[in-house]
Scaffold this motif. Structure first.
Motif, short mmCIF file in Angstrom:
data_model
loop_
_atom_site.label_atom_id
_atom_site.label_comp_id
_atom_site.label_asym_id
_atom_site.label_seq_id
_atom_site.Cartn_x
_atom_site.Cartn_y
_atom_site.Cartn_z
N GLY A 241 -35.04 32.55 -11.66
CA GLY A 241 -34.48 31.22 -11.83
C GLY A 241 -33.10 31.15 -12.45
O GLY A 241 -32.54 30.08 -12.57
N SER A 242 -32.56 32.31 -12.86
CA SER A 242 -31.24 32.34 -13.48
C SER A 242 -30.28 33.20 -12.67
O SER A 242 -30.71 34.13 -11.97
N ILE A 243 -28.99 32.91 -12.80
CA ILE A 243 -27.98 33.70 -12.11
C ILE A 243 -27.59 34.90 -12.96
O ILE A 243 -27.37 34.78 -14.17
N CYS A 244 -27.52 36.08 -12.32
CA CYS A 244 -27.12 37.31 -13.01
C CYS A 244 -25.64 37.61 -12.79
O CYS A 244 -24.94 37.99 -13.73
N GLU A 245 -25.21 37.45 -11.54
CA GLU A 245 -23.85 37.87 -11.20
C GLU A 245 -23.39 37.16 -9.93
O GLU A 245 -24.19 36.93 -9.02
N ILE A 246 -22.10 36.81 -9.88
CA ILE A 246 -21.50 36.23 -8.69
C ILE A 246 -20.16 36.92 -8.46
O ILE A 246 -19.40 37.12 -9.41
N GLY A 247 -19.89 37.27 -7.19
CA GLY A 247 -18.59 37.89 -6.93
C GLY A 247 -18.37 38.18 -5.47
O GLY A 247 -19.29 38.07 -4.65
N PRO A 248 -17.14 38.56 -5.10
CA PRO A 248 -16.84 38.94 -3.71
C PRO A 248 -17.75 40.08 -3.27
O PRO A 248 -18.04 41.00 -4.05
N THR A 249 -18.18 40.03 -2.02
CA THR A 249 -19.20 40.95 -1.52
C THR A 249 -18.82 42.42 -1.71
O THR A 249 -19.60 43.20 -2.27
N ASP A 250 -17.64 42.82 -1.26
CA ASP A 250 -17.26 44.23 -1.33
C ASP A 250 -17.20 44.73 -2.77
O ASP A 250 -17.67 45.83 -3.07
N LEU A 252 -18.79 43.53 -5.40
CA LEU A 252 -20.12 43.55 -6.00
C LEU A 252 -20.92 44.75 -5.50
O LEU A 252 -21.64 45.39 -6.28
N TYR A 253 -20.79 45.07 -4.21
CA TYR A 253 -21.53 46.21 -3.66
C TYR A 253 -20.95 47.54 -4.17
O TYR A 253 -21.69 48.49 -4.41
N ASP A 254 -19.62 47.60 -4.32
CA ASP A 254 -18.98 48.85 -4.74
C ASP A 254 -19.20 49.13 -6.23
O ASP A 254 -19.38 50.28 -6.63
N GLN A 255 -19.19 48.09 -7.05
CA GLN A 255 -19.34 48.29 -8.50
C GLN A 255 -20.07 47.10 -9.12
O GLN A 255 -19.45 46.19 -9.67
N PRO A 256 -21.39 47.11 -9.07
CA PRO A 256 -22.15 46.02 -9.69
C PRO A 256 -21.94 46.01 -11.20
O PRO A 256 -21.85 47.06 -11.83
N LEU A 257 -21.86 44.80 -11.76
CA LEU A 257 -21.66 44.67 -13.20
C LEU A 257 -22.95 44.38 -13.95
O LEU A 257 -23.06 44.68 -15.14
N HIS A 258 -23.92 43.78 -13.28
CA HIS A 258 -25.21 43.46 -13.93
C HIS A 258 -26.22 44.56 -13.59
O HIS A 258 -26.30 44.99 -12.43
N PRO A 330 -22.46 44.28 -19.81
CA PRO A 330 -22.22 44.56 -18.39
C PRO A 330 -21.83 46.01 -18.16
O PRO A 330 -21.25 46.66 -19.04
N LEU A 331 -22.16 46.51 -16.98
CA LEU A 331 -21.88 47.89 -16.63
C LEU A 331 -20.38 48.07 -16.43
O LEU A 331 -19.68 47.17 -15.92
N ALA A 332 -19.87 49.22 -16.80
CA ALA A 332 -18.43 49.49 -16.65
C ALA A 332 -18.12 49.79 -15.18
O ALA A 332 -18.95 50.29 -14.45
#
Length: 332
Positions: A241-250, A252-258, A330-332
């Motif tokens: 029910g909560s948002i973890c992360e929002i970002g441009p697709t490439d 987010l896929y290349d370097q997830p922060l959550h 958040p992940l580096a």
């Protein structure tokens, strides 16, 4: 005077829809002093820009479909508000909302269940047109046949019924119905998950072509991250029910922060056999109950990086370039 953040632009893009502190709960009993409810959507802020495809991803039961339906008032929110083109649709009466309703449509997950088996293709596609005032029979017939051609259904099937079509064809009929009124926003609620893999790409390509032709905006709900990578401009990751992360697709896929985003991406099957031997940490444990969600960060009970603060305080939004992440570490 209208608030510029509601109707103007953010990062140079025009805002089509904006949700603020959106909450949706479903009461399930309990006592008067201690009522019980399913916390399906919890204090969500979300912006959808004109012309984009924003994907909403997460495990089953995380509230994706509920959020999508609440955004267009198929479900009424418990609290919070939604602005469409700067107007607060959650404050509108049904009569006021009627004109906005035609600008927001939905394509459902199951093409077998979403089409009335007693209605012909002609009746299914023409229903929204007649609801909004198109009465001339010749005009209706021409419009329905044009829509059928648009989605790849031969016009000689005009009088056929849903049971006479394949799953992919039924979903094409659902798409024709959704675009009949020239909407601005379409909620695509897992539109290909019930289809054979061989048909999925055809329907996804059709959605892309129609988006370009009609200048549509999509909220694309899916649990299939491979499909999302193909179709989405931005990705919004949800958990319980909560948002973890929002970002441009490439990005987010290349370097997830959550951490949750990383676990989701690790679970994507690899097509190349040589990559399957790589060690990937996968998510373990049960999803907490949406009736009694954890305090603080909703993900902390499954997160290997969790510290004391994670169970005590809900993480604030951190802005990292074009991305937003809701995590204390958040992940580096």
């Amino acid at each position: 005077m209208e608030n510029k953040t509601e109707t103007g632009t953010e990062t140079g893009k025009k805002i089509l829809l904006k949700a603020e502190h959106l909450v949706k709960e479903f009461p399930i009993g309990g006592s008067r002093k201690a009522p019980l409810a399913v916390h399906a959507v919890s204090d969500v802020d979300l912006t959808i820009y004109e012309g984009e495809t924003l994907a909403l991803v997460g495990e089953s039961g995380c509230g994706k479909s509920t959020l999508g339906r609440t955004l267009i008032r198929l479900l009424e929110p418990t609290s919070g508000r939604v602005l469409f083109e700067g107007e607060e649709i959650t404050a509108m009466s049904p009569a006021e909302f009627a004109d906005k309703r035609r600008q927001m449509q939905i394509i459902f997950q199951d093409p077998y269940a979403s089409l009335n088996p007693r209605m012909s293709v002609k009746q299914i596609i023409s229903e929204p047109l007649t609801t909004y005032g198109m009465k001339d029979k010749k005009e209706l017939e021409d419009r329905v046949k044009a829509l059928m051609k648009e989605v790849g259904i031969p016009e000689e099937f005009y009088n056929r019924y849903p049971h006479q079509f394949s799953g992919g064809q039924r979903q094409r009929i659902g798409i024709a119905r959704a675009i009949a009124l020239n909407p601005k926003l379409i909620i695509c609620d897992e539109p290909v998950s019930a289809l054979d893999v061989s048909i999925q790409s055809q329907v996804l390509n059709l959605l892309k072509d129609i988006q370009e032709e009609y200048r549509l905006t999509y909220l694309f709900i899916s649990h299939d991250l491979s499909v999302v990578k193909f179709i989405a401009d931005r990705v919004c990751v949800m958990f319980l029910g909560s948002i973890c992360e929002i970002g441009p697709t490439d990005e987010l896929y290349d370097q997830p922060l959550h951490p949750y985003t990383r676990f989701l991406l690790n679970a994507i099957p690899k097509a190349d056999p040589r990559l399957r031997t790589e060690e990937k940490t996968l998510l373990s444990g049960e999803i907490p109950s949406p009736v009694d969600p954890p305090s603080g960060c909703r993900f902390h009970t499954r997160c290997p990086y969790a510290q004391d603060i994670c169970s005590q305080e809900r993480p604030a939004c951190r802005q990292v370039g074009e991305r937003q992440v809701f995590c204390h570490f958040p992940l580096a």
